[in-house]
Design an enzyme around this catalytic site. Structure first.
Site, PDB file in Angstrom:
ATOM      1  N   LYS A 179     -10.622   4.445   3.442  1.00 36.56           N
ATOM      2  CA  LYS A 179     -10.873   4.338   1.976  1.00 36.56           C
ATOM      3  C   LYS A 179     -10.039   3.570   1.581  1.00 36.56           C
ATOM      4  O   LYS A 179      -8.869   4.147   1.717  1.00 36.56           O
ATOM      5  CB  LYS A 179     -10.761   6.452   1.960  1.00 36.56           C
ATOM      6  CG  LYS A 179     -10.969   6.400   0.187  1.00 36.56           C
ATOM      7  CD  LYS A 179     -11.266   8.042  -0.116  1.00 36.56           C
ATOM      8  CE  LYS A 179      -8.737   7.400  -0.533  1.00 36.56           C
ATOM      9  NZ  LYS A 179      -8.962   6.298  -1.676  1.00 36.56           N
ATOM     10  N   GLU A 253       2.503   5.745   7.197  1.00 39.35           N
ATOM     11  CA  GLU A 253       3.621   4.768   6.368  1.00 39.35           C
ATOM     12  C   GLU A 253       3.621   5.070   4.845  1.00 39.35           C
ATOM     13  O   GLU A 253       2.997   5.142   3.989  1.00 39.35           O
ATOM     14  CB  GLU A 253       2.989   2.699   6.441  1.00 39.35           C
ATOM     15  CG  GLU A 253       4.604   1.750   6.527  1.00 39.35           C
ATOM     16  CD  GLU A 253       4.115   1.659   4.986  1.00 39.35           C
ATOM     17  OE1 GLU A 253       5.278   2.277   4.403  1.00 39.35           O
ATOM     18  OE2 GLU A 253       4.125   0.909   4.925  1.00 39.35           O
ATOM     19  N   CYS A 287       6.885  -0.894  -1.613  1.00 35.65           N
ATOM     20  CA  CYS A 287       7.197   1.126  -1.097  1.00 35.65           C
ATOM     21  C   CYS A 287       8.862  -0.038  -0.105  1.00 35.65           C
ATOM     22  O   CYS A 287       9.757   1.051   0.064  1.00 35.65           O
ATOM     23  CB  CYS A 287       6.532   1.333   0.591  1.00 35.65           C
ATOM     24  SG  CYS A 287       5.696   0.296   1.504  1.00 35.65           S
ATOM     25  N   GLU A 383      12.117   8.230  -4.968  1.00 36.76           N
ATOM     26  CA  GLU A 383      11.295   6.593  -5.037  1.00 36.76           C
ATOM     27  C   GLU A 383      10.370   6.550  -6.852  1.00 36.76           C
ATOM     28  O   GLU A 383      10.169   7.101  -6.543  1.00 36.76           O
ATOM     29  CB  GLU A 383      10.191   6.552  -3.893  1.00 36.76           C
ATOM     30  CG  GLU A 383       9.053   5.371  -3.897  1.00 36.76           C
ATOM     31  CD  GLU A 383       8.734   5.374  -2.968  1.00 36.76           C
ATOM     32  OE1 GLU A 383       8.102   6.287  -2.538  1.00 36.76           O
ATOM     33  OE2 GLU A 383       8.255   4.008  -2.493  1.00 36.76           O
TER      34      GLU A 383
HETATM   35  P1  NAD Z   1      -1.345   8.854  -2.730  1.00 39.43           P
HETATM   36  O1  NAD Z   1      -0.208   9.107  -2.106  1.00 39.43           O
HETATM   37  O2  NAD Z   1      -1.730   9.949  -3.643  1.00 39.43           O
HETATM   38  O3  NAD Z   1      -2.325   7.731  -2.855  1.00 39.43           O
HETATM   39  C1  NAD Z   1      -2.186   6.730  -1.507  1.00 39.43           C
HETATM   40  C2  NAD Z   1      -3.597   7.037  -0.815  1.00 39.43           C
HETATM   41  O4  NAD Z   1      -4.224   8.119  -0.545  1.00 39.43           O
HETATM   42  C3  NAD Z   1      -4.934   7.356  -2.094  1.00 39.43           C
HETATM   43  O5  NAD Z   1      -6.326   6.351  -1.373  1.00 39.43           O
HETATM   44  C4  NAD Z   1      -5.738   8.218  -2.603  1.00 39.43           C
HETATM   45  O6  NAD Z   1      -6.977   8.345  -2.237  1.00 39.43           O
HETATM   46  C5  NAD Z   1      -5.166   9.190  -0.985  1.00 39.43           C
HETATM   47  N1  NAD Z   1      -5.421  10.347  -0.918  1.00 39.43           N
HETATM   48  C6  NAD Z   1      -4.814  11.150  -1.921  1.00 39.43           C
HETATM   49  N2  NAD Z   1      -4.481  12.320  -1.565  1.00 39.43           N
HETATM   50  C7  NAD Z   1      -5.258  12.734  -0.226  1.00 39.43           C
HETATM   51  C8  NAD Z   1      -5.081  13.934   0.872  1.00 39.43           C
HETATM   52  N3  NAD Z   1      -5.237  14.497   0.224  1.00 39.43           N
HETATM   53  N4  NAD Z   1      -6.205  13.219   2.108  1.00 39.43           N
HETATM   54  C9  NAD Z   1      -5.971  12.156   2.030  1.00 39.43           C
HETATM   55  N5  NAD Z   1      -5.740  11.091   1.019  1.00 39.43           N
HETATM   56  C10 NAD Z   1      -5.099  11.686   0.207  1.00 39.43           C
HETATM   57  O7  NAD Z   1      -0.218   8.510  -3.894  1.00 39.43           O
HETATM   58  P2  NAD Z   1      -0.646   7.798  -5.255  1.00 39.43           P
HETATM   59  O8  NAD Z   1      -0.607   9.381  -6.339  1.00 39.43           O
HETATM   60  O9  NAD Z   1      -1.688   6.918  -5.752  1.00 39.43           O
HETATM   61  O10 NAD Z   1       1.267   7.618  -6.031  1.00 39.43           O
HETATM   62  C11 NAD Z   1       2.387   8.105  -6.321  1.00 39.43           C
HETATM   63  C12 NAD Z   1       3.643   7.852  -5.466  1.00 39.43           C
HETATM   64  O11 NAD Z   1       3.332   7.636  -3.958  1.00 39.43           O
HETATM   65  C13 NAD Z   1       4.596   6.469  -6.375  1.00 39.43           C
HETATM   66  O12 NAD Z   1       4.426   7.023  -7.376  1.00 39.43           O
HETATM   67  C14 NAD Z   1       5.290   5.849  -5.584  1.00 39.43           C
HETATM   68  O13 NAD Z   1       6.336   7.009  -4.838  1.00 39.43           O
HETATM   69  C15 NAD Z   1       3.803   6.306  -3.362  1.00 39.43           C
HETATM   70  N6  NAD Z   1       3.215   5.284  -3.233  1.00 39.43           N
HETATM   71  C16 NAD Z   1       3.640   4.922  -2.101  1.00 39.43           C
HETATM   72  C17 NAD Z   1       3.344   3.777  -1.476  1.00 39.43           C
HETATM   73  C18 NAD Z   1       3.604   2.992  -0.375  1.00 39.43           C
HETATM   74  O14 NAD Z   1       3.172   2.058  -0.114  1.00 39.43           O
HETATM   75  N7  NAD Z   1       4.303   3.263   0.406  1.00 39.43           N
HETATM   76  C19 NAD Z   1       1.793   2.960  -1.674  1.00 39.43           C
HETATM   77  C20 NAD Z   1       1.111   3.936  -2.910  1.00 39.43           C
HETATM   78  C21 NAD Z   1       2.079   5.411  -3.158  1.00 39.43           C
END
Ligand code: NAD
Ligand code: MN
Length: 472
Positions: A179, A253, A287, A383
């Protein structure tokens, strides 16, 4: 700053369709609904994308399960041929993929073209090479795949995160349901077309699009044997809780708050380039971004003066322009998160940005540096995931190590010094999965990547990355 005439990459190389389906069992099919993905540089809608509900996820997992029977029995040499074929098509179509990535994500074409896409192909080539050598990887003479992998990825490196997840999974004989993030689904769907083009057997790769609910349906599906997630620590924690007590294997990660440590004997000009690359690369949507600068007090003024001069030459704007250094922030939500933390920072420390005109439409944030930051400040601990750098100073190596390790995270760090012995000594004491020396944000498929503490667990990349996809 020099004024350059606009030099945009032509968008005509990609054919963005008005709507996209889910990729299940080798076919594009309708979902239970639809959502729009937009261009964050213009706020214009790009396409309607199918929304997968729990029923659609169920179909995708069933397709992956069915495909697993044959795929896992295929000799590694044969699986490797498919991966090599995919890698070659990725190279052939890399300009198209890079342009689409920049349009849907907002990252500069310079990065999607010269960093993301070459690494994407390299990951497929690298793991293609492992497919028939798994017995020599150090996990026993005949290691077996796990089964169906449910993989959820973020929006910061849409195709590269896909490659990190799919290439090792397939090489080891697993099948996948992936996804992508809801703001950047388009390159994953183009990748699905590439799977068709490569004649990959139906069901080996399935792509389901949607937001958190779709992701949750996937990771909680009882037919998934292995969960791989990259994203926020908050969602990572939820996933860790929900898979606890099941037989699912999991790798996470998560976030980071890396320190880039500059010692007084460092080559200062080179270090300034490294600081800029560490935090302003990909709008700071990284990240492992070097979001904390730890600079030795004796050279702090010199480094900061030079850094500010360099920041004043960074070009912010059209992601498709070849001269752009900093593109668009990926979404309105992310922009408001960055703004909120920067405002908190302003009440804690001194804020500076170079004069820079931001486009009227789209999501933009000027490169920003905070000085006078202390360890207790929120901008030193949390972060930000944007082009925002927090600067702290130190006097002794021991103080540098202590400050660098003083966060809930432990993904990466950078050390800048002339002395090789100091690099080794400091790297040894840093609680970080990756330590770069006199460079920053360098990636290679042969090198494992992953974190300590709240940055997650498990490793991706390299020989180590195979372990997550094998029953060992
Ligand atoms: P997120 O964790 O919500 O999203 C990452 C992925 O997880 C997306 O595909 C999302 O649709 C999915 N997701 C969301 N809720 C889920 C759930 N309950 N179960 C399974 N999958 C789920 O991140 P975000 O809201 O896009 O970003 C928020 C913060 O996260 C950013 O500000 C940043 O600090 C951090 N972030 C870190 C990374 C990284 O590479 N480590 C990447 C994106 C965001
Ligand atoms: Mn988008």
């Amino acid at each position: 700053m020099f004024e350059y005439a606009p030099a945009p990459e032509s968008a005509s190389i990609v054919d963005i369709k008005p709507s996209y389906g889910l990729f299940i069992d080798g076919q594009f099919v309708d979902g239970s609904g639809a959502f729009k993905t937009i261009n964050p540089a213009t706020e214009e809608p790009l396409a309607e994308v199918a929304l997968a509900d729990a029923g659609d996820v169920d179909k995708a997992v069933a397709a992956a399960r069915k495909a697993f029977k044959k795929w896992s029995k295929l000799p590694g040499k044969e699986r490797g041929k498919y991966l090599f074929r995919i890698a070659r098509i990725l190279q052939e179509r890399s300009r198209e993929l890079a342009v689409l990535e920049s349009i849907d994500n907002g990252k500069p074409i310079k990065e999607s073209r010269d960093v993301d896409l070459p690494l994407v192909a390299a990951h497929f080539f690298y793991y293609a090479g492992w497919a028939d050598k798994l017995g020599y990887a150090g996990f026993g003479p005949d290691p077996k795949p796990i089964g169906v992998a449910g993989q959820v990825i973020p929006w910061n490196f849409p195709l590269l995160m896909l490659a990190w997840k799919i290439a090792p999974a397939l090489a080891c004989g697993n099948t996948v349901v992936l996804k992508p993030a809801e703001t950047t689904p388009l390159t994953a769907l183009l990748f699905a077309e590439i799977c068709q083009q490569a004649d990959l057997p139906p069901g080996v790769v399935n792509i389901v699009t949607g937001a958190g609910e779709t992701g949750s349906a996937l990771v909680n599906h009882p037919g998934v044997d292995k969960v791989a997630f990259t994203g926020s620590t908050e969602v990572g924690r939820m996933i860790a809780r929900s898979v606890a007590g099941t037989n699912k294997k999991v790798t996470l990660e998560l976030g980071g708050k890396a320190a880039n440590i500059i010692f007084e004997d460092a080559p200062i000009d080179q270090a300034v380039e490294g600081i800029v690359n560490g935090i302003f690369f990909n709008q700071g949507h990284v990240c492992c971004a070097g979001s904390r600068l730890l600079v030795q007090e004796s050279v702090a003024e010199e480094v900061l003066d030079s850094l500010k001069r360099r920041m004043a030459t960074l070009r912010v704007g059209d992601p498709l322009d070849k001269n752009t250094d900093i593109g668009a922030i990926n979404s309105a939500e992310q922009l408001s998160r960055i703004r909120a933390l920067a405002e908190i920072g302003e009440s804690e420390a001194d804020r500076w940005s170079p004069p820079c005109e931001l486009p009227a439409k789209g999501f933009w944030f000027a490169p920003t540096v905070f000085t006078g930051v202390t360890q207790a400040h929120r901008i030193a601990q949390e972060e930000i995931f944007g082009p925002v750098l927090s600067v702290l100073t130190f006097r002794t190596p021991a103080e540098a190590v202590e400050k660098a390790n003083n966060t809930p995270y432990g993904l990466s760090a950078g050390v800048w010094t002339e002395k090789g012995s100091r690099i080794l000594k400091i790297a040894d004491k840093l609680r970080a999965g990756v330590v770069w020396a006199n460079t920053f944000n360098k990636f290679d498929p042969t090198s494992p990547f992953g974190g300590y503490k709240e940055s997650g667990y498990g490793r991706e990349g390299g020989r180590h990355g195979l372990e997550a996809y094998l029953n060992v």
